[in-house]
Write a protein that holds these residues in place. Structure first.
Motif, PDB file in Angstrom:
ATOM      1  N   LEU A  70       0.858  -1.182   0.000  1.00 41.66           N
ATOM      2  CA  LEU A  70       0.000   0.000   0.000  1.00 41.66           C
ATOM      3  C   LEU A  70       0.893   1.231   0.000  1.00 41.66           C
ATOM      4  CD1 LEU A  70      -2.809   1.322   0.254  1.00 41.66           C
ATOM      5  CD2 LEU A  70      -2.564   1.125   2.735  1.00 41.66           C
ATOM      6  N   VAL A  71       0.702   2.080  -1.008  1.00 45.90           N
ATOM      7  CA  VAL A  71       1.460   3.331  -1.105  1.00 45.90           C
ATOM      8  C   VAL A  71       0.457   4.473  -1.167  1.00 45.90           C
ATOM      9  CG1 VAL A  71       3.115   4.683  -2.446  1.00 45.90           C
ATOM     10  CG2 VAL A  71       3.396   2.201  -2.244  1.00 45.90           C
ATOM     11  N   VAL A  72       0.674   5.476  -0.304  1.00 46.20           N
ATOM     12  CA  VAL A  72      -0.242   6.605  -0.188  1.00 46.20           C
ATOM     13  C   VAL A  72       0.446   7.893  -0.615  1.00 46.20           C
ATOM     14  CG1 VAL A  72      -1.688   7.949   1.385  1.00 46.20           C
ATOM     15  CG2 VAL A  72      -1.468   5.475   1.712  1.00 46.20           C
ATOM     16  N   LEU A  73      -0.131   8.556  -1.616  1.00 46.25           N
ATOM     17  CA  LEU A  73       0.318   9.896  -2.009  1.00 46.25           C
ATOM     18  C   LEU A  73      -0.337  10.893  -1.064  1.00 46.25           C
ATOM     19  CD1 LEU A  73      -0.263   9.683  -5.878  1.00 46.25           C
ATOM     20  CD2 LEU A  73       1.899   9.379  -4.657  1.00 46.25           C
ATOM     21  N   SER A  74       0.384  11.912  -0.649  1.00 47.90           N
ATOM     22  CA  SER A  74      -0.182  12.870   0.304  1.00 47.90           C
ATOM     23  C   SER A  74      -1.242  13.771  -0.321  1.00 47.90           C
ATOM     24  CB  SER A  74       0.913  13.724   0.938  1.00 47.90           C
ATOM     25  OG  SER A  74       1.538  14.543  -0.037  1.00 47.90           O
ATOM     26  N   ARG A  80       0.627  19.106  -8.532  1.00 48.81           N
ATOM     27  CA  ARG A  80       1.677  18.859  -7.538  1.00 48.81           C
ATOM     28  C   ARG A  80       2.340  17.506  -7.763  1.00 48.81           C
ATOM     29  NH1 ARG A  80      -1.302  19.852  -2.034  1.00 48.81           N
ATOM     30  NH2 ARG A  80       0.563  18.826  -1.230  1.00 48.81           N
ATOM     31  N   VAL A  81       1.537  16.485  -8.023  1.00 52.35           N
ATOM     32  CA  VAL A  81       2.063  15.129  -8.199  1.00 52.35           C
ATOM     33  C   VAL A  81       3.037  15.073  -9.373  1.00 52.35           C
ATOM     34  CG1 VAL A  81       1.413  12.767  -8.853  1.00 52.35           C
ATOM     35  CG2 VAL A  81       0.085  13.990  -7.112  1.00 52.35           C
ATOM     36  N   ASP A  86       9.638  11.373 -10.432  1.00 49.63           N
ATOM     37  CA  ASP A  86      10.855  10.595 -10.157  1.00 49.63           C
ATOM     38  C   ASP A  86      10.832  10.024  -8.741  1.00 49.63           C
ATOM     39  OD1 ASP A  86      11.826  11.038 -12.698  1.00 49.63           O
ATOM     40  OD2 ASP A  86      13.145  12.687 -12.101  1.00 49.63           O
ATOM     41  N   LYS A  87      10.431  10.835  -7.791  1.00 49.29           N
ATOM     42  CA  LYS A  87      10.344  10.390  -6.398  1.00 49.29           C
ATOM     43  C   LYS A  87       9.320   9.255  -6.261  1.00 49.29           C
ATOM     44  CE  LYS A  87       9.106  12.355  -1.876  1.00 49.29           C
ATOM     45  NZ  LYS A  87       8.716  13.606  -1.202  1.00 49.29           N
ATOM     46  N   ILE A  88       8.186   9.406  -6.917  1.00 49.39           N
ATOM     47  CA  ILE A  88       7.123   8.402  -6.850  1.00 49.39           C
ATOM     48  C   ILE A  88       7.595   7.084  -7.457  1.00 49.39           C
ATOM     49  CG2 ILE A  88       4.809   7.802  -7.704  1.00 49.39           C
ATOM     50  CD1 ILE A  88       4.226  10.903  -7.521  1.00 49.39           C
ATOM     51  N   ALA A 101       4.022   2.533   2.418  1.00 51.93           N
ATOM     52  CA  ALA A 101       4.859   3.720   2.227  1.00 51.93           C
ATOM     53  C   ALA A 101       3.963   4.927   2.002  1.00 51.93           C
ATOM     54  CB  ALA A 101       5.792   3.537   1.042  1.00 51.93           C
ATOM     55  N   GLU A 102       4.411   6.063   2.501  1.00 57.45           N
ATOM     56  CA  GLU A 102       3.746   7.340   2.244  1.00 57.45           C
ATOM     57  C   GLU A 102       4.700   8.186   1.408  1.00 57.45           C
ATOM     58  OE1 GLU A 102       2.453   9.354   5.783  1.00 57.45           O
ATOM     59  OE2 GLU A 102       1.521   7.546   6.578  1.00 57.45           O
ATOM     60  N   ILE A 103       4.144   8.863   0.425  1.00 59.42           N
ATOM     61  CA  ILE A 103       4.946   9.757  -0.416  1.00 59.42           C
ATOM     62  C   ILE A 103       4.436  11.174  -0.182  1.00 59.42           C
ATOM     63  CG2 ILE A 103       5.668  10.362  -2.746  1.00 59.42           C
ATOM     64  CD1 ILE A 103       5.113   7.427  -3.536  1.00 59.42           C
TER      65      ILE A 103
END
Length: 111
Positions: A70-74, A80-81, A86-88, A101-103
């Motif tokens: 599970l990965v959560v974008l803030s 913004r995304v 690259d980070k994502i 993970a939280e991004i």
């Protein structure tokens, strides 16, 4: 990696995730499922990762013994995304089965 986008994940991100197969929950008819049911269905269907911007999902679900990451974008805000692709992709490429993970996507500076 087989990645599922829930209803809050910005769809324009999908083409940037090269080397992965991305499916939207809506395309599977899963857009009305609760978070727990969505995780269960995605796991049963063989998805490796659920990408969401629902910041409450971690607290609503017991992730113990899950195989799906599970990965959560803030934020779901594409302007913004898109500045942090690259980070994502780096984080998505490094997740392990059952991990969380939280991004953090910072706010845009005011002009």
């Amino acid at each position: 990696m087989l990645i599922l986008f829930d209803h809050s994940t910005p769809a324009p991100l999908a083409p940037h995730l090269t080397g992965h197969t991305v499916t939207k929950a809506k395309d599977r008819g899963w857009d009305k499922l609760s978070n727990g049911d969505l995780l269960a269905e995605a796991e049963r269907a063989g998805f490796d990762l659920l990408l969401t911007s629902d910041n409450n999902m971690r607290y609503q679900q017991n992730l113990t013994d899950r195989k799906i990451a599970l990965v959560v974008l803030s934020t779901p805000q594409w302007p913004r995304v898109q500045l942090h692709i690259d980070k994502i992709t780096t984080i998505l490429n490094s997740v392990n089965p059952g991990s969380y993970a939280e991004i953090e996507i910072p706010y845009l500076p005011k002009a």
